[in-house]
Design a protein around this motif. Structure first.
Motif, PDB file in Angstrom:
ATOM      1  N   PHE A 111     -28.275 -44.377  18.885  1.00 32.49           N
ATOM      2  CA  PHE A 111     -27.824 -45.689  19.353  1.00 32.49           C
ATOM      3  C   PHE A 111     -27.131 -45.565  20.707  1.00 32.49           C
ATOM      4  O   PHE A 111     -27.255 -46.448  21.560  1.00 32.49           O
ATOM      5  N   ALA A 112     -26.400 -44.470  20.895  1.00 31.44           N
ATOM      6  CA  ALA A 112     -25.718 -44.242  22.173  1.00 31.44           C
ATOM      7  C   ALA A 112     -26.733 -44.135  23.308  1.00 31.44           C
ATOM      8  O   ALA A 112     -26.532 -44.692  24.395  1.00 31.44           O
ATOM      9  N   MET A 113     -27.830 -43.433  23.070  1.00 23.14           N
ATOM     10  CA  MET A 113     -28.873 -43.292  24.093  1.00 23.14           C
ATOM     11  C   MET A 113     -29.555 -44.635  24.353  1.00 23.14           C
ATOM     12  O   MET A 113     -29.906 -44.950  25.485  1.00 23.14           O
ATOM     13  N   LYS A 114     -29.716 -45.425  23.302  1.00 23.75           N
ATOM     14  CA  LYS A 114     -30.346 -46.740  23.469  1.00 23.75           C
ATOM     15  C   LYS A 114     -29.496 -47.653  24.342  1.00 23.75           C
ATOM     16  O   LYS A 114     -30.025 -48.444  25.126  1.00 23.75           O
ATOM     17  N   CYS A 115     -28.160 -47.521  24.226  1.00 28.48           N
ATOM     18  CA  CYS A 115     -27.252 -48.334  25.046  1.00 28.48           C
ATOM     19  C   CYS A 115     -27.450 -48.057  26.535  1.00 28.48           C
ATOM     20  O   CYS A 115     -27.190 -48.920  27.379  1.00 28.48           O
ATOM     21  N   LEU A 116     -27.889 -46.854  26.847  1.00 29.65           N
ATOM     22  CA  LEU A 116     -28.008 -46.447  28.252  1.00 29.65           C
ATOM     23  C   LEU A 116     -29.320 -46.854  28.906  1.00 29.65           C
ATOM     24  O   LEU A 116     -29.462 -46.755  30.126  1.00 29.65           O
ATOM     25  N   GLU A 117     -30.290 -47.281  28.110  1.00 30.68           N
ATOM     26  CA  GLU A 117     -31.632 -47.507  28.635  1.00 30.68           C
ATOM     27  C   GLU A 117     -31.667 -48.440  29.844  1.00 30.68           C
ATOM     28  O   GLU A 117     -32.274 -48.138  30.872  1.00 30.68           O
ATOM     29  N   LYS A 118     -31.007 -49.595  29.720  1.00 26.80           N
ATOM     30  CA  LYS A 118     -31.037 -50.574  30.812  1.00 26.80           C
ATOM     31  C   LYS A 118     -30.394 -50.017  32.073  1.00 26.80           C
ATOM     32  O   LYS A 118     -30.904 -50.207  33.180  1.00 26.80           O
ATOM     33  N   ALA A 119     -29.273 -49.315  31.906  1.00 28.21           N
ATOM     34  CA  ALA A 119     -28.558 -48.778  33.063  1.00 28.21           C
ATOM     35  C   ALA A 119     -29.368 -47.687  33.746  1.00 28.21           C
ATOM     36  O   ALA A 119     -29.406 -47.608  34.976  1.00 28.21           O
ATOM     37  N   VAL A 120     -30.025 -46.838  32.964  1.00 25.85           N
ATOM     38  CA  VAL A 120     -30.847 -45.764  33.549  1.00 25.85           C
ATOM     39  C   VAL A 120     -32.035 -46.361  34.297  1.00 25.85           C
ATOM     40  O   VAL A 120     -32.366 -45.937  35.407  1.00 25.85           O
ATOM     41  N   LYS A 121     -32.661 -47.369  33.698  1.00 24.57           N
ATOM     42  CA  LYS A 121     -33.814 -48.002  34.337  1.00 24.57           C
ATOM     43  C   LYS A 121     -33.432 -48.714  35.631  1.00 24.57           C
ATOM     44  O   LYS A 121     -34.263 -48.876  36.525  1.00 24.57           O
ATOM     45  N   SER A 122     -32.182 -49.149  35.728  1.00 18.05           N
ATOM     46  CA  SER A 122     -31.723 -49.821  36.955  1.00 18.05           C
ATOM     47  C   SER A 122     -31.497 -48.840  38.101  1.00 18.05           C
ATOM     48  O   SER A 122     -31.228 -49.242  39.228  1.00 18.05           O
ATOM     49  N   GLY A 123     -31.593 -47.526  37.797  1.00 14.52           N
ATOM     50  CA  GLY A 123     -31.425 -46.515  38.838  1.00 14.52           C
ATOM     51  C   GLY A 123     -30.011 -46.012  38.994  1.00 14.52           C
ATOM     52  O   GLY A 123     -29.679 -45.370  39.996  1.00 14.52           O
ATOM     53  N   SER A 124     -29.154 -46.271  38.017  1.00 13.59           N
ATOM     54  CA  SER A 124     -27.759 -45.842  38.094  1.00 13.59           C
ATOM     55  C   SER A 124     -27.656 -44.327  37.940  1.00 13.59           C
ATOM     56  O   SER A 124     -28.037 -43.767  36.909  1.00 13.59           O
ATOM     57  N   LEU A 125     -27.128 -43.660  38.971  1.00 13.83           N
ATOM     58  CA  LEU A 125     -26.913 -42.212  38.912  1.00 13.83           C
ATOM     59  C   LEU A 125     -25.934 -41.871  37.799  1.00 13.83           C
ATOM     60  O   LEU A 125     -26.126 -40.898  37.056  1.00 13.83           O
ATOM     61  N   GLU A 126     -24.880 -42.667  37.666  1.00 12.33           N
ATOM     62  CA  GLU A 126     -23.859 -42.402  36.657  1.00 12.33           C
ATOM     63  C   GLU A 126     -24.427 -42.499  35.242  1.00 12.33           C
ATOM     64  O   GLU A 126     -24.077 -41.691  34.371  1.00 12.33           O
ATOM     65  N   ALA A 127     -25.305 -43.489  35.010  1.00 10.10           N
ATOM     66  CA  ALA A 127     -25.925 -43.624  33.687  1.00 10.10           C
ATOM     67  C   ALA A 127     -26.850 -42.439  33.402  1.00 10.10           C
ATOM     68  O   ALA A 127     -26.889 -41.936  32.268  1.00 10.10           O
ATOM     69  N   SER A 128     -27.574 -41.994  34.404  1.00 12.33           N
ATOM     70  CA  SER A 128     -28.450 -40.825  34.234  1.00 12.33           C
ATOM     71  C   SER A 128     -27.621 -39.588  33.913  1.00 12.33           C
ATOM     72  O   SER A 128     -28.011 -38.755  33.090  1.00 12.33           O
ATOM     73  N   TYR A 129     -26.457 -39.477  34.555  1.00  7.72           N
ATOM     74  CA  TYR A 129     -25.562 -38.343  34.307  1.00  7.72           C
ATOM     75  C   TYR A 129     -25.082 -38.350  32.855  1.00  7.72           C
ATOM     76  O   TYR A 129     -25.121 -37.326  32.166  1.00  7.72           O
ATOM     77  N   VAL A 130     -24.632 -39.513  32.380  1.00 10.22           N
ATOM     78  CA  VAL A 130     -24.139 -39.618  31.007  1.00 10.22           C
ATOM     79  C   VAL A 130     -25.272 -39.342  30.014  1.00 10.22           C
ATOM     80  O   VAL A 130     -25.056 -38.704  28.970  1.00 10.22           O
ATOM     81  N   ALA A 131     -26.489 -39.789  30.322  1.00 10.15           N
ATOM     82  CA  ALA A 131     -27.634 -39.519  29.449  1.00 10.15           C
ATOM     83  C   ALA A 131     -27.862 -38.012  29.317  1.00 10.15           C
ATOM     84  O   ALA A 131     -28.138 -37.504  28.218  1.00 10.15           O
ATOM     85  N   CYS A 132     -27.732 -37.289  30.425  1.00 12.72           N
ATOM     86  CA  CYS A 132     -27.875 -35.817  30.387  1.00 12.72           C
ATOM     87  C   CYS A 132     -26.802 -35.195  29.508  1.00 12.72           C
ATOM     88  O   CYS A 132     -27.084 -34.301  28.693  1.00 12.72           O
ATOM     89  N   ILE A 133     -25.566 -35.670  29.658  1.00 12.70           N
ATOM     90  CA  ILE A 133     -24.454 -35.133  28.879  1.00 12.70           C
ATOM     91  C   ILE A 133     -24.661 -35.395  27.390  1.00 12.70           C
ATOM     92  O   ILE A 133     -24.439 -34.510  26.544  1.00 12.70           O
ATOM     93  N   LEU A 134     -25.121 -36.594  27.044  1.00 14.79           N
ATOM     94  CA  LEU A 134     -25.343 -36.911  25.635  1.00 14.79           C
ATOM     95  C   LEU A 134     -26.465 -36.076  25.040  1.00 14.79           C
ATOM     96  O   LEU A 134     -26.397 -35.680  23.867  1.00 14.79           O
ATOM     97  N   MET A 135     -27.502 -35.800  25.830  1.00 15.74           N
ATOM     98  CA  MET A 135     -28.583 -34.941  25.338  1.00 15.74           C
ATOM     99  C   MET A 135     -28.057 -33.541  25.037  1.00 15.74           C
ATOM    100  O   MET A 135     -28.440 -32.916  24.049  1.00 15.74           O
ATOM    101  N   ILE A 136     -27.169 -33.052  25.895  1.00 14.62           N
ATOM    102  CA  ILE A 136     -26.604 -31.712  25.692  1.00 14.62           C
ATOM    103  C   ILE A 136     -25.704 -31.679  24.465  1.00 14.62           C
ATOM    104  O   ILE A 136     -25.728 -30.736  23.673  1.00 14.62           O
ATOM    105  N   PHE A 137     -24.914 -32.735  24.261  1.00 16.51           N
ATOM    106  CA  PHE A 137     -23.966 -32.764  23.151  1.00 16.51           C
ATOM    107  C   PHE A 137     -24.604 -33.166  21.827  1.00 16.51           C
ATOM    108  O   PHE A 137     -24.224 -32.652  20.774  1.00 16.51           O
TER     109      PHE A 137
END
Length: 231
Positions: A111-137
């Motif tokens: 669900f946490a990754m799903k919350c990020l979808e819109k922000a990542v698609k908008s091109g947000s560097l910060e959202a992409s960064y958090v997505a990477c961190i969540l994948m690692i954790f």
């Protein structure tokens, strides 16, 4: 001889899109400054309601920007309406906050990754960064390594490194403050990324992080250890 008359320019004289752009920059730098600007006059208050301003509001410092005191139910409702407005205007940090809360307190990785979808698609560097961190954790071994590789790609773009370092501090502060306020802690395991190249052990106090970009795992460990310290 009379001196030439000096023309004075006010916010009322500027085109709306220019005023909106100025206040959006203010909101991105500091939520408190944006709220102060909104209270300064009717014109500023109206411009601050523009969707572009809400899209750029710095939400990661929301808890530290406002005074530490008890908030009445009416004030809590105003805060909820404000955050909802930011979400409606597709503010990337609105989705980032939701994502971090879901993973940090509820342990719901998907669900946490799903919350990020819109922000990542908008091109947000910060959202992409958090997505990477969540994948690692939160991901399995394959997802962890995908997160490590994606994070390394973000960092290897020179202009991104400083933004990532600044945003990492905001993430640390946000997680720490919210955990303290809610007294809710989720037991998250340290991913234990191991580098087989016998590099020097890295931690959150590394000064020359740029020197680690040649090793994806060591570079990711800087972020992992810094953020893990808030769990």
């Amino acid at each position: 001889m009379r001196s030439p008359c000096k023309l004075k320019t006010t916010m009322d004289d500027l085109p709306i899109h220019v005023s909106s752009n100025i206040l959006a920059r203010v909101a991105k730098d500091s939520l408190r400054h944006m709220l102060n600007a909104k209270l300064s006059c009717k014109t500023m208050s109206e411009i601050c309601e523009d969707a572009y301003v809400y899209n750029n509001v710095n939400l990661m410092t929301l808890e530290t920007s406002l005074p530490w005191r008890y908030r009445s139910p009416q004030e809590q409702e105003k805060e909820r309406v404000f955050l909802t407005r930011c979400e409606e205007c597709l503010n990337p940090e609105s989705f980032i906050r939701q994502s971090l809360n879901e993973h940090r307190h509820c342990g719901r990785y998907e669900f946490a990754m799903k919350c990020l979808e819109k922000a990542v698609k908008s091109g947000s560097l910060e959202a992409s960064y958090v997505a990477c961190i969540l994948m690692i954790f939160g991901g399995d071994d394959e997802l962890k390594m995908e997160g490590v590789r994606s994070l390394a790609k973000l960092k290897k773009c020179g202009t991104n490194m400083r933004r990532i370092q600044d945003f990492r501090k905001k993430v640390e502060s946000f997680l720490g403050v919210v955990a303290w306020k809610t007294n809710r802690y989720n037991k998250v395991k340290n991913p234990h990324l191991r580098c087989g190249k016998r590099h020097t052990r890295v931690n959150k106090w590394v000064i020359d992080e740029e020197e680690l970009v040649d090793c994806d795992i060591c570079s990711a460990n800087v972020d992992v250890n810094a953020i893990f310290s808030t769990f």
